[in-house]
Write a protein that holds these residues in place. Structure first.
Motif, mmCIF file in Angstrom:
data_model
loop_
_atom_site.group_PDB
_atom_site.id
_atom_site.type_symbol
_atom_site.label_atom_id
_atom_site.label_comp_id
_atom_site.label_asym_id
_atom_site.label_seq_id
_atom_site.Cartn_x
_atom_site.Cartn_y
_atom_site.Cartn_z
ATOM 1 N N GLY A 1 0.825 -1.199 0.000
ATOM 2 C CA GLY A 1 0.000 0.000 0.000
ATOM 3 C C GLY A 1 0.854 1.241 0.000
ATOM 4 O O GLY A 1 2.082 1.165 -0.111
ATOM 5 N N GLU A 2 0.199 2.378 0.103
ATOM 6 C CA GLU A 2 0.956 3.616 0.087
ATOM 7 C C GLU A 2 0.209 4.693 0.845
ATOM 8 O O GLU A 2 -1.005 4.619 1.052
ATOM 9 N N ILE A 3 0.942 5.695 1.258
ATOM 10 C CA ILE A 3 0.336 6.847 1.905
ATOM 11 C C ILE A 3 1.148 8.067 1.484
ATOM 12 O O ILE A 3 2.378 7.999 1.414
ATOM 13 N N THR A 4 0.435 9.113 1.144
ATOM 14 C CA THR A 4 1.113 10.352 0.788
ATOM 15 C C THR A 4 0.885 11.311 1.937
ATOM 16 O O THR A 4 -0.224 11.831 2.114
ATOM 17 N N SER A 5 1.886 11.473 2.737
ATOM 18 C CA SER A 5 1.675 12.288 3.938
ATOM 19 C C SER A 5 2.997 12.649 4.586
ATOM 20 O O SER A 5 3.959 11.881 4.548
ATOM 21 N N THR A 6 2.991 13.833 5.180
ATOM 22 C CA THR A 6 4.080 14.178 6.095
ATOM 23 C C THR A 6 3.485 14.491 7.468
ATOM 24 O O THR A 6 4.125 15.137 8.289
ATOM 25 N N ASP A 7 2.276 14.036 7.664
ATOM 26 C CA ASP A 7 1.603 14.265 8.936
ATOM 27 C C ASP A 7 1.879 13.065 9.843
ATOM 28 O O ASP A 7 1.412 11.945 9.604
ATOM 29 N N ALA A 8 2.624 13.312 10.884
ATOM 30 C CA ALA A 8 3.089 12.222 11.735
ATOM 31 C C ALA A 8 1.934 11.423 12.346
ATOM 32 O O ALA A 8 2.005 10.191 12.436
ATOM 33 N N SER A 9 0.877 12.115 12.737
ATOM 34 C CA SER A 9 -0.255 11.401 13.341
ATOM 35 C C SER A 9 -0.915 10.483 12.343
ATOM 36 O O SER A 9 -1.305 9.357 12.658
ATOM 37 N N GLU A 10 -1.059 11.006 11.142
ATOM 38 C CA GLU A 10 -1.680 10.227 10.076
ATOM 39 C C GLU A 10 -0.841 8.963 9.802
ATOM 40 O O GLU A 10 -1.369 7.855 9.673
ATOM 41 N N ILE A 11 0.440 9.167 9.721
ATOM 42 C CA ILE A 11 1.339 8.036 9.443
ATOM 43 C C ILE A 11 1.324 7.061 10.622
ATOM 44 O O ILE A 11 1.289 5.840 10.440
ATOM 45 N N TYR A 12 1.309 7.609 11.815
ATOM 46 C CA TYR A 12 1.265 6.773 13.021
ATOM 47 C C TYR A 12 0.010 5.899 13.009
ATOM 48 O O TYR A 12 0.069 4.689 13.267
ATOM 49 N N ALA A 13 -1.102 6.508 12.684
ATOM 50 C CA ALA A 13 -2.356 5.742 12.647
ATOM 51 C C ALA A 13 -2.320 4.702 11.529
ATOM 52 O O ALA A 13 -2.703 3.540 11.712
ATOM 53 N N HIS A 14 -1.845 5.127 10.386
ATOM 54 C CA HIS A 14 -1.777 4.247 9.212
ATOM 55 C C HIS A 14 -0.965 2.989 9.509
ATOM 56 O O HIS A 14 -1.345 1.881 9.121
ATOM 57 N N PHE A 15 0.137 3.146 10.199
ATOM 58 C CA PHE A 15 1.037 2.013 10.397
ATOM 59 C C PHE A 15 0.661 1.134 11.595
ATOM 60 O O PHE A 15 1.217 0.052 11.754
ATOM 61 N N ALA A 16 -0.252 1.616 12.420
ATOM 62 C CA ALA A 16 -0.644 0.789 13.569
ATOM 63 C C ALA A 16 -1.141 -0.570 13.074
ATOM 64 O O ALA A 16 -0.672 -1.636 13.504
ATOM 65 N N ASP A 17 -2.064 -0.546 12.149
ATOM 66 C CA ASP A 17 -2.623 -1.784 11.614
ATOM 67 C C ASP A 17 -1.613 -2.585 10.811
ATOM 68 O O ASP A 17 -1.632 -3.817 10.812
ATOM 69 N N ILE A 18 -0.797 -1.852 10.112
ATOM 70 C CA ILE A 18 0.157 -2.545 9.232
ATOM 71 C C ILE A 18 1.148 -3.345 10.066
ATOM 72 O O ILE A 18 1.391 -4.529 9.803
ATOM 73 N N VAL A 19 1.701 -2.708 11.076
ATOM 74 C CA VAL A 19 2.637 -3.417 11.949
ATOM 75 C C VAL A 19 1.919 -4.592 12.624
ATOM 76 O O VAL A 19 2.453 -5.709 12.673
ATOM 77 N N ALA A 20 0.732 -4.326 13.081
ATOM 78 C CA ALA A 20 -0.019 -5.405 13.758
ATOM 79 C C ALA A 20 -0.253 -6.571 12.803
ATOM 80 O O ALA A 20 -0.154 -7.745 13.187
#
Ligand SMILES: Cc1ncc(C[n+]2csc(CCOP(=O)(O)OP(=O)(O)O)c2C)c(N)n1
Ligand SMILES: Cc1ncc(C[n+]2csc(CCOP(=O)(O)OP(=O)(O)O)c2C)c(N)n1
Ligand SMILES: [Mg+2]
Ligand SMILES: [Mg+2]
Lengths: 323, 355, 323, 355
Positions: free
Chosen positions: A213-232
């Motif tokens: 997948g991909e995410i276009t962002s430099t927003d740390a919160s957004e990235i943090y939320a996005h990766f929570a599921d991915i890491v899990a």
């Protein structure tokens, strides 16, 4: 100086910090930013030798991803590793000492900027070769049954290296619990992405049977939320994942070699993750976190300065490990 | 960004190489240049290719990070009549292209019974002393010496680096690995004029990749033959000067530019005068070019040796990032002085033996 | 023995043959089949030394693809190159002499089975490395403006090699007129495709921005028709293409090392391209073409036998080319 | 398919290695084996891994064709406490994994100041004489000698190959390249018993990877010291026998199993008796292991040399497929005899000088 319960677990450390998620992410990003700005000053002042690669503009990746890892996990980073290390290890004084080439630096001055190691964190300076290493480490944890996983960082440019695809194939065939993070900052050194990469990044992961997948962002919160599921999901499924973060590098590639179009760089400053997050916080909190980070960087610098240079008589030490 | 200006080109190794690439591309439209980050205004990590893409946009190809791939592409180009010049950004990354050199570039001509040429040049900066750490400071050309069919060339400031590069690109139909010591780029050329350079008499043989021999005694007599190449050439010359001034030891300095194949003639000629051999290189010491030199001399010119040959090389370790350790790992002028002193044994004062 | 107008052009030669397309394709396939069966006999009789890789079961690829190439074009083949060569060069006697290690063989006995060269045809024995070579050759033709293109053959297993992806990226970025043919015979040596390849073959080409497709067939006419447009489009667009042919190897990997499930191999015999095409032809034509091919193989063998072994005093010859 | 049967295992190199792998996997569950086509019933291209996957299905991983990738994976496994054994199907393909060995496996321990080990073993068959042609017949271990941190080991029939492999896998925390001459697989072991093997007295030192020294004269006297490793050991022994019988020349044969690091002691001890050195190897001759050996002896034991050292190696060419050419390219017993004859000069009959 270190808390044994959080020393190896970015997640435990992050959870133990006070403040909102945004505040905590900000505190880490401002530390990274100020640390690297200090490095650049030290280079300019002739106090650092060699070269270094800063991640100014990309700090949101490090904080957004690595705070999900715990003490079982492994990180393999590349030349642009300061941010990754500071989130993983939270030991600016060890990195600063390494940068100054001091005994007591992360690897005693042997490695310098791009060859560091601290518990489960590693970096190396040859693009691509670390990717199978990370897959192997993830496989080892799997075979040992520790529940650990690995995260490996690579840039858009490093998608040019063939060994990356060998590693994707192996990780997919063998179900290695590894997260491939592509930090697409649109440039590889002086080369824009369209001159180094044909086709589509996400499709490259998918072509190897890896959920991508991909995410276009430099927003740390957004990235943090996005990766929570991915890491899990990597941990739960024991399968690899491939995730592209489209971001931008606001500094030069290494110390002082930026020939990118000025307008392009300026236009991307709006996405600078540090002010981006700061704007959402109480200015007094920002001021406090900035000051605290500044103090830590200064302490790190002072600590590093106080250390001796390594003695050449130690050169033959550590030909095998101390384990 | 145009090529380096004239004066710069005249003066240093970087300019010599850059000027040569400009003129080779201008003269011969079979020449193409490939490598990472070559395009202007950046012009390559070490600026050897500066100005080339502005001047010859169609024949300067900036590549993705894929050393095996673009070297392999260049091999294919060479097989079809082009004369590609590949830049590997740091010599340390050459192993990524090693299979292309061993099993492709260097095999095709002989294996196909002469049905194709592979006139490929792979240039790369090697060496340390810049604090770049373990993966950006090595001198790994030794691992590429001895692949049948692969020529390895290394200029020094006493050669004409641009002329050597031109020869490799235009006149040599074999694949050539062209090794550039990265600290040397900024060093002024030491031109040989009227058979002299500085205080030394100089001879240049007429090989395709010439060997330069330098003497402080007009090739009359010598205590030691110092053999070196690339970035070690200047260190050897400085050590020789110090030995002359401090200890009245006369060195002859032999500087091959062809590391493989190796013509022993100039070394042999010098050994006939000196009887003592010191070989200097920046690489890690085992199975190195210096080993080959010492082995060749021992096997083929044993009778000329009056004493054990001595090698000066790096310590057998990776190259540390921090300055003092890097310095202790890489061979220094003082190591050469100590080695010469060891080679000549009792001729010297004991203080050097401790060095 | 050779016709200068057709010597380097498989297409001109194919067009000059008499008979229907099926008949002509058959004549080439029966030559390949009989040639390789003879090779295996010679090995068994101890007359050949070393090893060899036959393409029994995959002949339809060679005839279906290479008959579209002309004298400007380049072929880079791999270890399984007899069929490719016989279609490209139509010189069984040169290949046989090479296999016997004779002076006068394709490369004077220096190369043997997997290291041959004849005009624009080449092979090499290290999997993957030939792929960038073919891209470079195609690029050279493009820069020289000859209108030539390259075809490179690789197996499913060779999709494991990283350099293949480096080459795909380069070919796509630089628009090299090269056709990547993946002969997916479901096995790499003793390894079934599901143990060596994750994800999807065609997706791998597409991920690099290369027009990619596939065909599941051992029918030479079908493959011949399929590739007519593909070859034409590479030439017209000057862009690479990536085409997978799903086929099956009916013989062992190299001389005598087949451990695949017997039932699987037997079940695939229905797809054997030689009888498959024969069934569509007049039996008397088949008999004639078989006999003619058999005669050529016998002549090739006799010719090869008549040649001397190379003289070791020639070893230092051809250190540079004869050009 | 189970392991080779007992008798086979007793008798030849293949059995010794295969038996060792079985027992190592059985003893130590940190051991994993990776490589192409390893699974039973095929059991690997040269059958060294036969029976392993049936016995240990979870720890024997057959890989795609991706030498750099799976070597890199093994490096990572080693860094996390496993003890991986990688098979590269043909040594010729090792260059594909060279960057993993140079810039990853061999660097991490020292570069990270001892924070990790890389107890990796990369095994691979090298060598020719089977008509496999230019890309399947080489002995390219020389290119891997001299990478700081990388150990290179090569057994011969006079060593216990399985024991050496066990040491490398279980007892050595450093990355080890383990070189197996492929013609040697089918050769019977030559076991040393009671200090003798065949007609020769034998000594084995107590190094981790021992050096075997053989003498036809009970280590009393020797005309020549013959140094060899791997597949050349037997050729050296045969040449020595012929020299003894035909010419009454007494050879001592020194067979190191550690190519790097290299312990010169056994060579030096033999040279003290013989004064003459002949080094034998199958590799192409330039910058080879033999070069290093000759260079080391010349630099460190110059006074022991009574004559020029001689090297026996392949010709400086790729390895042809066809039998006569391959034979002419690779070193033969007769080349060793000729070299010994050259080393001892006037001691022999002129007929050998022509050989
Ligand atoms: C194998 C290899 N080739 C070249 C380099 C030199 N180099 C260092 S960083 C870099 C660019 C990397 O680009 P990317 O992967 O996009 O990462 P970024 O620098 O943008 O973070 C290059 C070419 C290297 N370190 N390793
Ligand atoms: C780099 C490399 N690794 C391994 C080999 C040994 N090898 C030769 S052919 C082969 C299998 C190739 O499989 P595939 O690509 O599917 O082609 P096929 O044999 O099925 O035609 C292998 C592993 C090789 N020649 N080169
Ligand atoms: Mg980038
Ligand atoms: Mg296959």
């Amino acid at each position: 100086m270190t808390d044994p319960t959080t020393e190896r677990s970015p997640k435990a450390r992050f959870d133990s910090l006070s403040g909102s998620v945004d505040e905590r992410l900000y505190s880490q990003m401002t530390l990274i930013r100020q640390f690297e700005e200090r490095l650049l000053q030290l280079f300019e002042g002739g106090e650092l030798f060699g070269t270094t690669h800063c991640c100014i503009g990309q700090e949101a990746d490090a904080v957004g991803i690595l705070n999900h890892l715990d003490e079982r996990d492994i990180v393999f980073s590349n030349h642009r590793c300061h941010g990754h290390f500071l989130v993983y290890g939270d030991r600016p004084e060890l990195l600063m000492a390494e940068m100054m080439g001091k005994a007591g630096g992360l690897v005693g001055g042997r490695g310098g900027s791009q060859h560091i190691c601290y518990h489960g964190f590693h970096s190396n300076g040859v693009q691509g070769g670390i990717v199978p290493n990370a897959v192997g480490m993830a496989m080892a944890e799997k075979l040992k049954g520790t529940g650990g996983m690995a995260v490996v960082f690579l840039g858009d440019g490093t998608l040019g290296q063939g060994v990356v695809y060998e590693a994707l194939n192996l990780a997919s065939l063998w179900s290695a619990p590894v997260l491939f993070v592509i930090e697409d900052n649109q440039w590889a050194q002086s080369t824009p992405v369209e001159k180094e990469l044909a086709g589509d990044m996400v499709a490259r992961g998918r072509a190897f049977g890896i959920r991508s997948g991909e995410i276009t962002s430099t927003d740390a919160s957004e990235i943090y939320a996005h990766f929570a599921d991915i890491v899990a999901s990597v941990r739960e499924t024991g399968r690899p994942r491939f995730e592209v973060v489209h971001t931008y590098r606001l500094c030069h590639h290494s110390k002082s070699d930026d020939k990118r179009p000025r307008e392009q760089v300026e236009a991307r400053r709006v996405g600078d993750p540090v002010p981006l997050l700061a704007r959402r916080l109480d200015p007094s909190v920002v001021a406090r976190l900035d000051a605290e980070a500044g103090r830590r960087v200064t302490e790190a610098e002072e600590h590093a300065r106080s250390l001796p240079f390594p003695d050449p008589s130690t050169l033959e030490d550590s030909l095998v490990s101390a384990r | 960004m145009s090529r380096l200006d004239e004066s710069e080109r005249e003066l240093n190794v970087l300019g010599s190489l850059n000027g040569a690439l400009h003129s080779i591309l201008g003269d011969d439209d079979r020449v193409v240049v490939l490598g990472e980050d070559l395009l202007d205004p950046y012009g390559g990590a070490f600026k050897v290719t500066r100005g080339l893409s502005d001047a010859y946009p169609d024949r300067v190809l900036t590549t993705p990070i894929s050393e095996a791939g673009f070297t392999g592409v260049a091999v294919g180009m060479a097989m079809r009549g082009l004369r590609p010049v590949v830049e590997i950004m740091f010599g340390d990354f050459l192993m990524l292209a090693a299979d292309q050199l061993l099993n492709h570039a260097s095999k095709y001509t002989w294996m196909y019974e002469g049905k194709v040429d592979v006139p490929l040049v792979v240039r790369t900066p090697m060496g340390g002393r810049r604090g770049y750490g373990p993966t950006h400071s090595q001198s790994i050309e030794k691992h590429f010496i001895g692949m049948p069919g692969l020529v390895v060339v290394a200029p020094s400031v006493f050669h004409d680096p641009g002329a050597l590069l031109r020869t490799a690109v235009v006149d040599d139909d074999r694949p050539v690995l062209f090794v550039e010591n990265k600290l040397m780029y900024a060093r002024p050329l030491r031109r040989i004029q009227g058979g002299r350079v500085g205080d030394m008499a100089a001879r240049v043989d007429d090989a395709r990749y010439p060997t330069v021999t330098l003497s402080y005694d007009d090739f009359r007599d010598a205590d030691v033959t110092l053999v070196a190449y690339g970035g070690m050439a200047e260190l050897a010359a400085r050590a020789a000067e110090r030995l002359l001034l401090d200890d009245e030891v006369v060195c002859e300095i032999v500087l091959p530019s062809s590391l493989n194949p190796l013509d022993l003639t100039p070394v042999r000629q010098s050994l006939a005068r000196s009887g003592r051999l010191v070989v200097c290189e920046e690489a890690a010491p085992i199975a190195s070019w210096g080993s080959e030199m010492i082995a060749r001399v021992s096997a083929e010119a044993f009778d000329l040796l009056e004493a054990a040959p001595v090698k000066v090389a790096a310590r057998n370790l990776p190259i540390a990032n921090t300055r003092d350790l890097e310095r202790a790992i890489l061979p220094q002028e003082s190591d050469i002085v100590a080695a010469v002193t060891r080679a000549i044994g009792s001729h010297t004062t004991p203080v050097h033996l401790a060095g």
